[in-house]
Design an enzyme around this catalytic site. Structure first.
Site: not given
Length: 272
Positions: A46, A128, A156, A199
């Site tokens: 992000t 992730y 995640k 998250i």
């Protein structure tokens, strides 16, 4: 280390000259912590880390790490190369690293990658898993193999929905592994399946409401609608547009290959 609550992967704001707006970044970090976030993610996807040069990445990390240290908040650092992980601040609680994208190394290759990464990382690793971006599907069995690696502390999970792999994994989650929601719009159902936190980039907005959802586990359908609106265009374009419209960052600018959010997407997100 216990991972629970909401972690916000911070955007990187830019000023009118195109430079990183470090003052705005610092204010934003404090804002989301004031809203109840358990911690911050520096240099996650992000934050557009691939568009930043080394000096900019170091500056972003210094600002976010400083806020976390001062606020006694948990710091997670995005690090998709072991060289990145080697430079994380000593008070970081984890590095967040993607399942290797694009190459499609297969499940055995992914497991071997995390074994190597975790063995050399100075802090615990959060894996992730976001197959609709990496292109690499993984079975629940493979995710459990990753969870069993010494040094892997959490995951995640952003599978793009709730499929049989997610159900299989969460119906019998690995012991001592924090599985955090990474799919903003699916936060509520994943909380009902037992994840301890998330998250999520959407928590830049209405942070207190997202943290209340995680802590109280009471339905808040508006937050799912907000998440869908914020991800109507590539992340973090709409989030930046809303933050700018609300006077929280100096511009809505993103860097190529991203383009600014459309007026229609901004209007929709502001109306939720």
């Amino acid at each position: 280390m216990t991972f629970a609550g909401v972690y916000v992967p911070l955007i990187t704001p830019f000023d009118a000259s195109g430079a990183v707006a470090f003052d705005a970044l610092e204010r934003l970090a404090h804002d989301v912590l004031d809203g109840g976030a358990a911690g911050l993610v520096a240099l996650g996807t992000t934050g557009e880390p691939g568009s930043l040069d080394d000096k900019e990445r170091d500056g972003v990390l210094d600002v976010i790490a400083g806020v976390c240290r001062a606020r006694r908040a948990q710091l997670i650092v995005g690090a998709n190369r072991i060289g990145d992980a080697a430079g994380v601040p000593s008070h970081a609680v984890a590095v967040l690293t993607l399942v290797p994208p694009f190459l499609l190394p297969g499940e055995d290759g992914v497991v071997a990658y995390f074994e190597d990464f975790a063995a050399r990382s100075p802090v615990p690793v959060l894996a992730y898993h976001v197959p609709y971006r990496t292109g690499q599907a993984l079975s629940a069995a493979a995710l459990r193999r990753i969870a069993a690696i010494d040094g892997v502390a959490g995951m995640k999970l952003a599978a793009g929905g709730i499929d049989t792999t997610v159900v299989d994994l969460l119906s019998d989650p690995p012991a001592d592994l924090a599985i955090l929601c990474g799919d903003d719009a699916f936060l509520a159902p994943l909380l009902s399946m037992g994840v301890p936190g998330a998250i999520i980039a959407s928590a830049h907005l209405d942070t207190a409401a997202f943290t209340a959802l995680v802590h109280d586990r009471e339905p808040q359908p508006r937050l799912a609608r907000l998440a869908l609106a914020l991800f109507a265009e590539p992340n973090p374009t709409v989030i930046k547009a809303v933050l700018h419209a609300r006077g929280r960052i100096p511009t809505p600018d993103v860097r190529l290959p991203l383009l600014p959010a459309s007026a229609a997407s901004l209007h929709l997100a502001l109306s939720v």
